[in-house]
Design a protein around this motif. Structure first.
Motif, mmCIF file in Angstrom:
data_model
loop_
_atom_site.group_PDB
_atom_site.id
_atom_site.type_symbol
_atom_site.label_atom_id
_atom_site.label_comp_id
_atom_site.label_asym_id
_atom_site.label_seq_id
_atom_site.Cartn_x
_atom_site.Cartn_y
_atom_site.Cartn_z
ATOM 1 N N ILE A 1 0.910 -1.200 0.029
ATOM 2 C CA ILE A 1 -0.019 0.063 0.063
ATOM 3 C C ILE A 1 0.745 1.146 0.137
ATOM 4 O O ILE A 1 0.575 2.110 -0.559
ATOM 5 N N ALA A 2 1.892 1.325 0.840
ATOM 6 C CA ALA A 2 2.684 2.482 0.902
ATOM 7 C C ALA A 2 3.551 2.532 -0.601
ATOM 8 O O ALA A 2 3.717 3.729 -0.873
ATOM 9 N N HIS A 3 3.924 1.501 -1.204
ATOM 10 C CA HIS A 3 4.736 1.714 -2.360
ATOM 11 C C HIS A 3 3.681 2.104 -3.628
ATOM 12 O O HIS A 3 4.101 3.000 -4.349
ATOM 13 N N TYR A 4 2.483 1.526 -3.578
ATOM 14 C CA TYR A 4 1.604 2.054 -4.681
ATOM 15 C C TYR A 4 0.810 3.073 -4.389
ATOM 16 O O TYR A 4 -0.029 3.367 -5.463
ATOM 17 N N TRP A 5 0.484 3.171 -3.072
ATOM 18 C CA TRP A 5 -0.377 4.279 -2.819
ATOM 19 C C TRP A 5 0.203 5.503 -2.087
ATOM 20 O O TRP A 5 1.049 6.044 -2.309
ATOM 21 N N SER A 6 0.052 5.268 -0.622
ATOM 22 C CA SER A 6 0.648 6.051 0.223
ATOM 23 C C SER A 6 0.640 5.713 1.792
ATOM 24 O O SER A 6 -0.136 4.606 2.084
#
Length: 467
Positions: free
Chosen positions: A174-179
């Motif tokens: 989630i952090a890599h592809y969103w935030s």
């Protein structure tokens, strides 16, 4: 001392645990496991996004890693509060009060614009998620007999620790592809799902007449209409007068430190050594540990139940500490934290080094559960009527120790090196095994040292009904 008129020792021992059908019990374990996952997801999803959070909030990895320690401390305090009120009002109200706090805290973390705000909302988030473990163990103690409890608690702890293991994978993706902020919006939704299940499908599991509110009404006392009864959650810490409680706290803490030592500094150990900067890939590195949890926890629960039954037949009576013998199946645990330190330091080949580390993570997941499940079930066994409170006290003190221990991991690696840090933790896990052996051998004497309300009989034919 505990006698045959206490809830655990009554002649209707079996009937106490026949209130719910097998299917209902499994549903209840699923619901409390979900609440436990909320607690572990809120901690585990944070780890792989530490570098991203540090960059976004103009801070550094050591400061943001310390936020994990602060949230652990808040979770420990919240566990004491939640278990205290679950003893008075019941298990269900405790979940209904705290899960909304978790939702609010998660939304606050997602909106944080600086480190102080992040710390504040992580504290609220930690408080809200905290009863997920302590109250859940109490629920299982309410509905399962001693001979069945190891498997149920093993499944429960295994699910929770699986959440701890797969949370970095989910959080990293989630952090890599969103935030990193998106993680906490999703945590709020996940906690709301747990709250919905408790509202819709979760009955009160406390044994009749054992809640504080029942005794209040029986004595003709009136309850405040506009506020809860004021209780002192820190009074539970008096349970630590018992050497058994101290021993179980330290044994679990030392086992979990092997887990945290591998996972917390992941971006600065495996990530730095093998050039992995993608948060999703870093999070995926923890999947083998989760697979180990899936295997280790139910297996250790089953082994501990088998051990209890076998030694009860051999002795002719129940000796509670026999369950702890299952912890020795984790004899390899120190090696699982020592080996990755050596591998990361001396193996330069990325493929070989990463593969060996992942194998160690998998074995660590099995070994850690081999300690936590039997020791957790043991506490519920010997403190049946105070199982939630005892579990909360252990989690609170363990959380306090972990908040200090985890805050020192990264500075220790930076100052003394990875091999030294992992070797020290491996040695401490050996100390934990020694404490386990002492508790088994001297268990009856240790319980007799300070009586904190032990439940120590299932077989009424045993001549020593008291401890």
């Amino acid at each position: 001392m505990s006698r045959e008129d206490t809830p655990l020792l009554r002649n209707d021992y079996d009937s106490i645990y026949d209130v719910f059908t097998t299917r209902q019990k499994r549903a209840l374990v699923t619901i409390v496991s979900w609440a436990g996952l909320v607690a572990y997801f809120s901690a585990g999803t944070f780890l792989p996004s530490i570098p991203q959070i540090a960059k976004d909030l103009n801070s550094n990895g050591e400061v943001i890693s310390a936020v994990v320690s602060v949230s652990m401390l808040a979770s420990s305090i919240g566990g004491l509060i939640g278990s205290t009120y679950s003893k008075f009002y019941g298990r269900r109200p405790s979940y209904l009060w705290f899960l909304p706090i978790m939702i609010i805290g998660s939304l606050g973390v997602a909106r944080s614009q600086n480190v102080p705000a992040l710390i504040f909302w992580r504290v609220i988030q930690g408080l809200g998620s905290s009863p997920g473990l302590s109250v859940g163990a109490g629920v299982i103690g309410d509905i399962y007999k001693i001979e069945e409890r190891g498997v149920a608690l093993g499944t429960y702890f295994g699910t929770c620790l699986l959440g701890w293991a797969i949370a970095p994978t989910i959080g990293g993706a989630i952090a890599h592809y969103w935030s990193w902020r998106g993680i906490h919006y999703l945590l709020a939704i996940f906690a709301f799902g747990s709250l919905f299940c408790v509202l819709s499908f979760f009955p009160e599991t406390s044994h009749p007449g054992t809640r504080g509110i029942d005794k209040y009404k029986k004595n003709g006392k009136s309850l405040p209409k506009w506020r809860p009864v004021v209780l002192n959650p820190f009074s539970q810490l008096l349970l630590l007068r018992s050497p058994v409680m101290l021993s179980m706290t330290l044994i679990g803490f030392l086992a979990l430190m092997t887990d945290f030592t591998l996972m917390l500094p992941l971006p600065y150990t495996i990530g730095k050594k093998y050039g992995i900067t993608n948060e999703a890939i870093l999070g995926a590195c923890v999947i083998p540990l989760g697979l180990g949890n899936m295997i280790g926890s139910p297996l250790s629960g089953w082994l501990s139940d088998r051990t209890v039954i076998r030694y009860k037949q051999k002795r002719g009576y129940w000796y509670p500490e026999d369950r702890l013998r299952a912890c020795f199946f984790s004899w390899f645990l120190p090696l699982t934290v020592l080996a990755p330190g050596l591998i990361i330091t001396f193996v330069s080949n990325r493929t070989v080094g990463l593969a060996l580390c992942l194998v160690c993570f998998f074995i660590n997941g099995i070994g850690c559960d081999m300690v936590l499940a039997p020791s957790g079930a043991y506490i519920v066994d010997v403190l049946q009527t105070n199982s939630a409170e005892a579990t909360a006290v252990i989690n609170a003190v363990r959380g306090l120790l972990q908040s200090v221990g985890t805050a020192l991991i990264l500075p220790s690696i930076n100052r003394f090196g990875l091999v030294f840090t992992n070797s020290l933790v491996a040695f401490l896990s050996v100390v934990g095994m020694g404490l386990t052996a002492l508790t088994i051998y001297y268990g009856e004497s240790l319980r007799g040292w300070v009586d904190i309300g032990y439940s120590t009989k299932v077989n009424k034919d045993h001549p020593d009904s008291d401890v």
